[in-house]
Design a protein around this motif. Sequence first.
Motif, PDB file in Angstrom:
ATOM      1  N   MET A 295     -40.895 -29.280   5.324  1.00 37.89           N
ATOM      2  CA  MET A 295     -39.732 -29.837   4.634  1.00 37.89           C
ATOM      3  C   MET A 295     -40.104 -31.191   4.050  1.00 37.89           C
ATOM      4  N   ASP A 296     -39.358 -31.592   3.019  1.00 38.64           N
ATOM      5  CA  ASP A 296     -39.524 -32.968   2.564  1.00 38.64           C
ATOM      6  C   ASP A 296     -38.752 -33.881   3.517  1.00 38.64           C
ATOM      7  N   GLU A 297     -38.965 -35.178   3.382  1.00 39.86           N
ATOM      8  CA  GLU A 297     -38.373 -36.124   4.332  1.00 39.86           C
ATOM      9  C   GLU A 297     -36.854 -36.077   4.312  1.00 39.86           C
ATOM     10  N   GLU A 298     -36.266 -35.941   3.126  1.00 41.91           N
ATOM     11  CA  GLU A 298     -34.807 -35.919   3.016  1.00 41.91           C
ATOM     12  C   GLU A 298     -34.220 -34.728   3.768  1.00 41.91           C
ATOM     13  N   THR A 299     -34.812 -33.561   3.568  1.00 44.07           N
ATOM     14  CA  THR A 299     -34.316 -32.368   4.248  1.00 44.07           C
ATOM     15  C   THR A 299     -34.508 -32.490   5.754  1.00 44.07           C
ATOM     16  N   ALA A 300     -35.661 -33.016   6.156  1.00 44.99           N
ATOM     17  CA  ALA A 300     -35.947 -33.166   7.579  1.00 44.99           C
ATOM     18  C   ALA A 300     -34.928 -34.083   8.253  1.00 44.99           C
ATOM     19  N   LYS A 301     -34.621 -35.200   7.609  1.00 45.21           N
ATOM     20  CA  LYS A 301     -33.658 -36.139   8.192  1.00 45.21           C
ATOM     21  C   LYS A 301     -32.262 -35.524   8.266  1.00 45.21           C
ATOM     22  N   ARG A 302     -31.925 -34.721   7.252  1.00 43.40           N
ATOM     23  CA  ARG A 302     -30.604 -34.062   7.255  1.00 43.40           C
ATOM     24  C   ARG A 302     -30.514 -33.062   8.409  1.00 43.40           C
ATOM     25  N   ARG A 303     -31.575 -32.263   8.607  1.00 44.32           N
ATOM     26  CA  ARG A 303     -31.554 -31.279   9.696  1.00 44.32           C
ATOM     27  C   ARG A 303     -31.531 -31.989  11.055  1.00 44.32           C
ATOM     28  N   GLU A 304     -32.161 -33.150  11.097  1.00 44.64           N
ATOM     29  CA  GLU A 304     -32.180 -33.930  12.327  1.00 44.64           C
ATOM     30  C   GLU A 304     -30.761 -34.340  12.714  1.00 44.64           C
ATOM     31  N   VAL A 305     -29.978 -34.743  11.710  1.00 46.10           N
ATOM     32  CA  VAL A 305     -28.615 -35.205  11.965  1.00 46.10           C
ATOM     33  C   VAL A 305     -27.663 -34.026  12.150  1.00 46.10           C
ATOM     34  N   GLU A 306     -27.717 -33.063  11.232  1.00 44.69           N
ATOM     35  CA  GLU A 306     -26.745 -31.967  11.240  1.00 44.69           C
ATOM     36  C   GLU A 306     -27.009 -30.937  12.334  1.00 44.69           C
ATOM     37  N   ASP A 307     -28.274 -30.657  12.602  1.00 40.90           N
ATOM     38  CA  ASP A 307     -28.612 -29.586  13.547  1.00 40.90           C
ATOM     39  C   ASP A 307     -29.211 -30.078  14.855  1.00 40.90           C
ATOM     40  N   GLY A 308     -29.433 -31.384  14.954  1.00 43.46           N
ATOM     41  CA  GLY A 308     -29.987 -31.925  16.187  1.00 43.46           C
ATOM     42  C   GLY A 308     -31.464 -31.629  16.377  1.00 43.46           C
ATOM     43  N   TRP A 309     -32.168 -31.317  15.290  1.00 43.00           N
ATOM     44  CA  TRP A 309     -33.595 -31.004  15.380  1.00 43.00           C
ATOM     45  C   TRP A 309     -34.413 -32.257  15.655  1.00 43.00           C
ATOM     46  N   ALA A 310     -35.522 -32.082  16.342  1.00 35.16           N
ATOM     47  CA  ALA A 310     -36.574 -33.105  16.382  1.00 35.16           C
ATOM     48  C   ALA A 310     -37.548 -32.745  15.268  1.00 35.16           C
ATOM     49  N   VAL A 311     -37.911 -33.704  14.430  1.00 34.53           N
ATOM     50  CA  VAL A 311     -38.809 -33.433  13.305  1.00 34.53           C
ATOM     51  C   VAL A 311     -39.952 -34.441  13.319  1.00 34.53           C
ATOM     52  N   ARG A 312     -41.099 -33.996  12.823  1.00 38.91           N
ATOM     53  CA  ARG A 312     -42.264 -34.884  12.756  1.00 38.91           C
ATOM     54  C   ARG A 312     -43.037 -34.604  11.483  1.00 38.91           C
ATOM     55  N   GLU A 313     -43.654 -35.656  10.967  1.00 39.50           N
ATOM     56  CA  GLU A 313     -44.549 -35.495   9.827  1.00 39.50           C
ATOM     57  C   GLU A 313     -45.815 -34.806  10.300  1.00 39.50           C
ATOM     58  N   ASP A 314     -46.314 -33.869   9.497  1.00 34.91           N
ATOM     59  CA  ASP A 314     -47.438 -33.032   9.914  1.00 34.91           C
ATOM     60  C   ASP A 314     -48.626 -33.214   8.975  1.00 34.91           C
ATOM     61  N   ALA A 315     -49.518 -34.129   9.351  1.00 32.50           N
ATOM     62  CA  ALA A 315     -50.817 -34.320   8.681  1.00 32.50           C
ATOM     63  C   ALA A 315     -50.714 -34.448   7.165  1.00 32.50           C
ATOM     64  N   GLY A 316     -49.690 -35.155   6.694  1.00 38.83           N
ATOM     65  CA  GLY A 316     -49.554 -35.387   5.265  1.00 38.83           C
ATOM     66  C   GLY A 316     -49.045 -34.203   4.463  1.00 38.83           C
ATOM     67  N   ARG A 317     -48.700 -33.114   5.164  1.00 41.49           N
ATOM     68  CA  ARG A 317     -48.269 -31.907   4.463  1.00 41.49           C
ATOM     69  C   ARG A 317     -46.752 -31.768   4.386  1.00 41.49           C
ATOM     70  N   GLY A 318     -46.040 -32.719   4.963  1.00 29.75           N
ATOM     71  CA  GLY A 318     -44.588 -32.651   4.993  1.00 29.75           C
ATOM     72  C   GLY A 318     -44.091 -32.732   6.417  1.00 29.75           C
ATOM     73  N   TYR A 319     -42.804 -32.496   6.592  1.00 31.20           N
ATOM     74  CA  TYR A 319     -42.185 -32.567   7.909  1.00 31.20           C
ATOM     75  C   TYR A 319     -41.938 -31.158   8.446  1.00 31.20           C
ATOM     76  N   ARG A 320     -42.003 -31.035   9.771  1.00 28.86           N
ATOM     77  CA  ARG A 320     -41.682 -29.763  10.409  1.00 28.86           C
ATOM     78  C   ARG A 320     -40.828 -30.012  11.644  1.00 28.86           C
TER      79      ARG A 320
END
Length: 317
Positions: free
Chosen positions: A139-164
Amino acid sequence: MSANARQTVVIAVGGNALIRDKHHVAVTDQVEAVRESSSYIADLVQEGYTPVITHGNGPQVGFLLRRVELASAELPAIPLDYLGADTQGATGYMFSRSLRNELANRNIDRSIAAVVTQSIVDKNDPAFADPTKPIGSFMDEETAKRREVEDGWAVREDAGRGYRRVVPSPIPRDIVEKDVITTLVAAGCLVVAVGGGGIPVSREESGELSGVEAVIDKDRASALLASLLGVETFVICTAVDTVAINFNTPEQQELHRLTVAEAKKYLAEGQFGAGSMAPKIEAAINFLEQGGKRVIITSLPLLKDAVAGNAGTSITQ
């Protein structure tokens, strides 16, 4: 130990037994890969063994998560424990059908059962405070942060390839269906179980089981099952024929025999990749320290020779 326990062998089949590469991910490709894997397992059956087969499910869960994402505008999300159950059923079907066909071609009549398996984890496991296992799409950072807030996900940047999304990977403490599996094995049934490490569940104070959003290491859960069944030999099938130190360097050295002490030493030295061989060595050590006699790490084509002591890496006390 009974003769049955000596002839029963738990075989943890790696992901390469299901998906050879990124160009062969369709269900038909997976069925063909499982068919080939079943031929090697059937060789052991022909030698008089009763295999209990376990398998990974990482890519399959990833595919299902992607389908959930694509359908999110129309259909509700599916919890991770249910996705694990889905992949256990589908992959168990592949193995049981392929193995049944392979044995029939050899005029061998054996019952086969795929058991959807739950692994009990401790809700206080430290892994829940530090989720590390990446799943799903980038995911891009914006989507990752949204899922973090809306769905309670833990997200991390993955080796420069985006967030998961990342989820916990707790230690399995028990297997709910152990008695069922034991009964089937005692009756001479070939069992497919603990797919993907088992569906993670926790036991509430009331005694009820609850599904948990987590991923369990397949080899660790397989080692636990092998210990609970009281078998002597636990086999981990992976992409390499033998374990090696100084891997992929001019000093690479294949290890055909290892003791637990030597395995611990090499593990502490960082000789085994954290995301590849190290979890297998850790699972091997756990099994042997719980009373197991031998762990074999090898590739599926060498399975029969390795169990006979003529190939692969053998780890003992």
